[in-house]
Design an enzyme around this catalytic site. Structure first.
Site, PDB file in Angstrom:
ATOM      1  N   VAL A 191      -4.504  -5.492  -1.897  1.00 24.22           N
ATOM      2  CA  VAL A 191      -4.402  -6.940  -2.114  1.00 24.22           C
ATOM      3  C   VAL A 191      -5.838  -7.456  -2.223  1.00 24.22           C
ATOM      4  O   VAL A 191      -5.839  -8.739  -2.628  1.00 24.22           O
ATOM      5  CB  VAL A 191      -3.392  -7.860  -1.339  1.00 24.22           C
ATOM      6  CG1 VAL A 191      -2.185  -7.147  -1.370  1.00 24.22           C
ATOM      7  CG2 VAL A 191      -3.912  -7.463   0.069  1.00 24.22           C
TER       8      VAL A 191
ATOM      9  N   HIS B 249       3.415 -25.062  13.707  1.00 26.11           N
ATOM     10  CA  HIS B 249       4.856 -25.483  13.658  1.00 26.11           C
ATOM     11  C   HIS B 249       4.959 -27.001  14.631  1.00 26.11           C
ATOM     12  O   HIS B 249       5.442 -27.834  14.130  1.00 26.11           O
ATOM     13  CB  HIS B 249       5.559 -24.483  14.289  1.00 26.11           C
ATOM     14  CG  HIS B 249       5.752 -23.413  13.478  1.00 26.11           C
ATOM     15  ND1 HIS B 249       5.836 -23.272  12.310  1.00 26.11           N
ATOM     16  CD2 HIS B 249       5.777 -21.712  13.891  1.00 26.11           C
ATOM     17  CE1 HIS B 249       5.833 -22.097  11.730  1.00 26.11           C
ATOM     18  NE2 HIS B 249       5.991 -21.113  12.695  1.00 26.11           N
TER      19      HIS B 249
ATOM     20  N   ASP C 185      -0.224 -19.007  16.993  1.00 24.89           N
ATOM     21  CA  ASP C 185       0.840 -18.811  16.253  1.00 24.89           C
ATOM     22  C   ASP C 185       1.914 -20.158  16.365  1.00 24.89           C
ATOM     23  O   ASP C 185       2.763 -20.104  15.225  1.00 24.89           O
ATOM     24  CB  ASP C 185       1.817 -17.769  17.185  1.00 24.89           C
ATOM     25  CG  ASP C 185       2.959 -17.071  16.560  1.00 24.89           C
ATOM     26  OD1 ASP C 185       2.895 -16.779  15.380  1.00 24.89           O
ATOM     27  OD2 ASP C 185       3.993 -16.947  17.419  1.00 24.89           O
TER      28      ASP C 185
ATOM     29  N   GLU D  58      11.329 -19.466  24.047  1.00 27.97           N
ATOM     30  CA  GLU D  58      12.160 -18.215  23.550  1.00 27.97           C
ATOM     31  C   GLU D  58      12.311 -17.209  24.571  1.00 27.97           C
ATOM     32  O   GLU D  58      11.460 -16.865  25.550  1.00 27.97           O
ATOM     33  CB  GLU D  58      11.275 -17.375  22.608  1.00 27.97           C
ATOM     34  CG  GLU D  58      11.068 -18.286  21.367  1.00 27.97           C
ATOM     35  CD  GLU D  58      10.387 -17.802  20.068  1.00 27.97           C
ATOM     36  OE1 GLU D  58      11.108 -16.965  19.141  1.00 27.97           O
ATOM     37  OE2 GLU D  58       9.211 -17.420  20.160  1.00 27.97           O
TER      38      GLU D  58
ATOM     39  N   ARG E  69       0.876  -1.262  -0.072  1.00 24.08           N
ATOM     40  CA  ARG E  69      -0.038  -0.017  -0.047  1.00 24.08           C
ATOM     41  C   ARG E  69       0.910   1.179   0.062  1.00 24.08           C
ATOM     42  O   ARG E  69       0.400   2.298  -0.368  1.00 24.08           O
ATOM     43  CB  ARG E  69      -0.982  -0.025   1.139  1.00 24.08           C
ATOM     44  CG  ARG E  69      -2.042  -0.895   1.186  1.00 24.08           C
ATOM     45  CD  ARG E  69      -3.195  -0.798   2.013  1.00 24.08           C
ATOM     46  NE  ARG E  69      -4.323  -1.415   1.873  1.00 24.08           N
ATOM     47  CZ  ARG E  69      -5.557  -1.417   2.240  1.00 24.08           C
ATOM     48  NH1 ARG E  69      -5.798  -0.400   3.294  1.00 24.08           N
ATOM     49  NH2 ARG E  69      -6.565  -2.122   2.044  1.00 24.08           N
TER      50      ARG E  69
END
Length: 473
Positions: free
Chosen positions: A86, A227, A222, A203, A44
């Site tokens: 988009v 994952h 997430d 993490e 954009r």
């Protein structure tokens, strides 16, 4: 057929700058990019091609300093830019226009996937084109089903790449290599010998300015929904006939289908959620998650999630699988830890003091370690040692491998449509119970090991809390 045109929708975002551009330079350095390769970024921002190339050069300086300068220059020169909404078919059509097939990468928030795919459908794509979606694939099971329906109307399934860069990590692939290429392991790879498997991605990294994405998603969506469930598939799958797309993905879907559906009572006793409070990580003060810029405390987004699963299959009945992830913790720990059952009899007179054998696949950094019991200084005493090795660094980063597969048209390491839906089926009972408040949202100080363990009679929690034994650097 190799595709030489890449269009990145969302081409000015963090994903593009941090991962995709360096991955393309790594592909160029390895001789994997055709001289006619071009990349068009769409976003954009009111930029032109030169403004975008200047931005790309800045991203390479931040995230690709170790890449060959010639490859950085070549990829930067191959970049162009087009301002586009988009979700607008006419603007998307202008971005993908051309006679040659194109790989369209949706480097976008999941909430935009459906509208963007609809715009692509209206715009039309050249024959032989491919589409790439990032994780998470949709935001719920019904969302994933609808997105699959839209994609099926746009391109054949084999041209749809639902990528998960974890599957392209060398050590994740070594889970299969260690199992299937070593006779000593595969006969033991079942519930008779393995008590539990922990798949951990802890993490020290906190939010780091990602509230716009993370606060709408949380740790479960997430990390675990995609994952860690993918890693579970590679750990638990039956040996495939080949590593081709059909055989490999069929066996992964079998694992997800075998996951026993969690009831509300199961969710209460087998899952945990928490978010970090203020603390110190690596000598630096970290604010409470709710005080991070862009966070809405009312969303009650978790930064720590743990789910315990069981598989209803011949091989794994009786083995516990725990999937855990957290941010702002005291140490980085990314590994698969396979804990074996004790031997049936010990002649050493110290059954209660013997620690289990643990096979650890270090995901980051890449390593392999086996914790074994040996005779100590006294003949009838035992001690534990670790046999360990570091893996050679891969020739391509994970995103480099994924992009190479996309350009070459090999979907083996991407998710098939039914696989994406089955992954949502696994976590939907957890999401539902959490939304209804059946599981409390705990807190843990940033820099700690996470929320305090709950004691459950007969449950062994030492594996998750003991530090990984890794070889020296």
């Amino acid at each position: 057929m190799t595709v030489r045109r890449l269009v990145v929708l969302g081409g000015t975002g963090d994903l593009t700058g941090r991962y995709l551009l360096p991955a393309l330079a790594a592909l160029h350095a390895g001789g994997h990019l055709d001289d006619r390769f071009t990349m068009t970024a769409a976003g954009r921002e009111d930029w032109d091609g030169q403004r975008y190339r200047d931005w790309a050069a800045g991203q390479f300086a931040r995230h690709g300093a170790d890449l060959p300068p010639a490859s950085v220059r070549a990829v930067t020169a191959a970049c162009d830019y087009r301002r586009a909404d988009v979700t607008a078919p006419a603007e998307v059509a202008a971005a993908v226009a051309g006679d040659d097939p194109v790989a369209v990468y949706l480097a976008l928030p999941p909430a935009l996937f459906a509208a963007t795919v609809t715009a692509l459908h209206d715009a039309g794509l050249p024959r032989g084109s491919r589409i790439v979606t990032e994780k998470p694939f949709g935001e719920s099971l019904s969302d994933a089903e609808e997105l699959n329906r839209l994609l099926a109307g746009l391109l054949p399934e084999r041209a749809v790449f639902r990528v998960d860069h974890f599957l392209a990590m060398t050590t994740v692939q070594n889970l299969l290599g260690s199992r299937l290429a070593n006779r000593v392991l595969e006969p033991l790879w079942n519930s008779t010998h393995i008590a539990e498997v922990d798949i951990v991605w802890d993490e020290t990294l906190a939010l780091e300015g990602r509230a716009g994405y993370y606060d709408h998603v949380g740790a479960l969506k997430d990390m675990i929904q995609n994952h860690l469930l993918q890693i579970l598939c590679l750990v638990a799958m039956e040996p495939p006939l080949t590593l081709g797309e059909r055989d490999l993905r069929d066996r992964k879907v079998d694992v997800l289908r075998s996951v026993r559906r969690l009831t509300d009572a199961d969710v209460v006793h087998r899952t945990r959620r928490a978010r970090y409070a203020a603390g110190r990580v690596g000598g630096h003060d970290v604010p409470s998650y709710t005080d991070e810029e862009g966070v809405d405390p009312a969303r009650r987004t978790e930064t720590f999630a743990e789910v315990e699963l069981e598989l209803d299959s011949w091989r794994w009945s009786g083995t516990r699988f725990r999937l855990r992830t957290g941010k702002g913790l005291g140490q980085d720990r990314m590994e698969v830890a396979v804990r074996f059952r004790p031997v049936p009899h010990l002649p050493f007179g110290q059954d209660g003091a013997v620690r289990p054998n643990v096979l650890r696949f270090g995901l980051l950094p890449e390593s392999l370690a086996m914790e074994m019991n040996v005779v100590g200084s006294q003949v009838e005493s035992l001690t534990q040692v670790s046999l360990s090795a570091r893996m050679d660094p891969p020739d391509l980063p994970a995103y480099g491998r994924l992009l190479l597969d996309v350009l070459r048209g090999d979907p083996a390491l991407s998710l098939r449509g039914d696989e994406a839906e089955e992954a949502w089926r696994v976590v939907e009972p957890v999401l539902s119970a959490w939304e209804r408040g059946l599981v409390p949202l705990e807190e843990y100080p940033a820099g700690s090991r996470g929320p305090a363990r709950r004691h459950t009679p007969g449950r062994r929690d030492d594996l998750l809390h003991q530090d990984a034994v890794l070889p020296p650097r």
